[in-house]
Design an enzyme around this catalytic site. Structure first.
Site, PDB file in Angstrom:
ATOM      1  N   GLY A 188      -0.190   6.267  -6.709  1.00 35.76           N
ATOM      2  CA  GLY A 188      -1.162   5.346  -7.296  1.00 35.76           C
ATOM      3  C   GLY A 188      -1.061   5.241  -8.804  1.00 35.76           C
ATOM      4  O   GLY A 188      -1.378   4.203  -9.385  1.00 35.76           O
ATOM      5  N   THR A 209       0.850  -1.188   0.000  1.00 38.76           N
ATOM      6  CA  THR A 209       0.000   0.000   0.000  1.00 38.76           C
ATOM      7  C   THR A 209       0.885   1.236   0.000  1.00 38.76           C
ATOM      8  O   THR A 209       2.095   1.126  -0.034  1.00 38.76           O
ATOM      9  CB  THR A 209      -0.928  -0.004   1.242  1.00 38.76           C
ATOM     10  OG1 THR A 209      -1.980   0.906   1.040  1.00 38.76           O
ATOM     11  CG2 THR A 209      -0.186   0.334   2.510  1.00 38.76           C
ATOM     12  N   THR A 256      -1.056   0.222  -5.245  1.00 39.56           N
ATOM     13  CA  THR A 256      -1.680   1.396  -4.642  1.00 39.56           C
ATOM     14  C   THR A 256      -2.827   1.842  -5.533  1.00 39.56           C
ATOM     15  O   THR A 256      -2.644   1.982  -6.736  1.00 39.56           O
ATOM     16  CB  THR A 256      -0.645   2.539  -4.511  1.00 39.56           C
ATOM     17  OG1 THR A 256       0.437   2.090  -3.699  1.00 39.56           O
ATOM     18  CG2 THR A 256      -1.262   3.783  -3.895  1.00 39.56           C
ATOM     19  N   CYS A 272       2.519   2.959  -8.837  1.00 38.91           N
ATOM     20  CA  CYS A 272       2.620   1.695  -8.103  1.00 38.91           C
ATOM     21  C   CYS A 272       1.360   0.850  -8.302  1.00 38.91           C
ATOM     22  O   CYS A 272       0.257   1.301  -7.987  1.00 38.91           O
ATOM     23  CB  CYS A 272       2.822   1.990  -6.613  1.00 38.91           C
ATOM     24  SG  CYS A 272       2.856   0.509  -5.585  1.00 38.91           S
TER      25      CYS A 272
END
Length: 177
Positions: free
Chosen positions: A157, A2, A163, A160
């Site tokens: 986000g 995360t 994420t 990745c």
């Protein structure tokens, strides 16, 4: 994993995180809540790592906060000691980002309690991306802490795969004190 980001600026500390839970290469859930208010709303905490492990550590941290009357630093050190010495806890794989109106810390499974430079924390799989974005925004804009966290999470986000764009953001505003 995360991405969790924390920024402190102009009387506010903010922690934000995405909501993705992955099992291997599969997204299992997209709206997990990985950022929480603790100790009557006076402490913010976010976690990265195995979800079950992180919830276990979050519960332990909350108990340490109660035992130390909300003293963030003492609670963080107490949890880190337990995490390092308890055989069951040692196997837990997670990181915690915690903050109150005075300080911010990263708590690791190695027993480390790190007070970050520049009042900026970025942990998890997208942490490096979010940290780079947050540093650039802190140094080159007058954006408030919440906006920096939002933009940093968005950038992380976009890069990745672990994420997502479903964010939980908590703000602790102590500017009026």
């Amino acid at each position: 994993m995360t991405t969790i980001v924390s920024v402190r600026r102009n009387g506010q500390v903010v922690i934000g995180g995405d909501g993705q839970v992955s099992l291997g290469n599969t997204v299992m859930k997209g709206n997990a809540r990985k950022v929480h208010r603790l100790y009557n709303g006076k402490v913010l905490a976010g976690f990265a790592g195995g979800t079950a492990d992180a919830f276990t550590l979050l519960e332990r941290f909350e108990a340490k906060l109660q035992a130390h009357q909300g003293n963030l630093e003492r609670a963080a050190v107490a949890l880190a000691k337990d995490w390092r010495t308890d055989r069951a806890l040692r196997r837990l794989e997670a990181l915690l980002a915690v903050a109150d109106e005075h300080k911010s810390f990263i708590i690791t499974g190695n027993g480390d309690v790190v007070q970050p430079e520049h009042d900026l924390i970025a942990i998890g799989s997208g942490g490096n991306f979010a940290q780079s974005a947050a540093i650039a925004l802190l140094e080159n804009t007058e954006l408030d802490a919440k906006s920096i966290v939002e933009k940093s999470l968005k950038i992380a986000g976009d890069i990745c795969v672990f994420t997502n764009g479903n964010h939980t953001i908590e703000v602790l505003d102590y500017s009026a004190k």
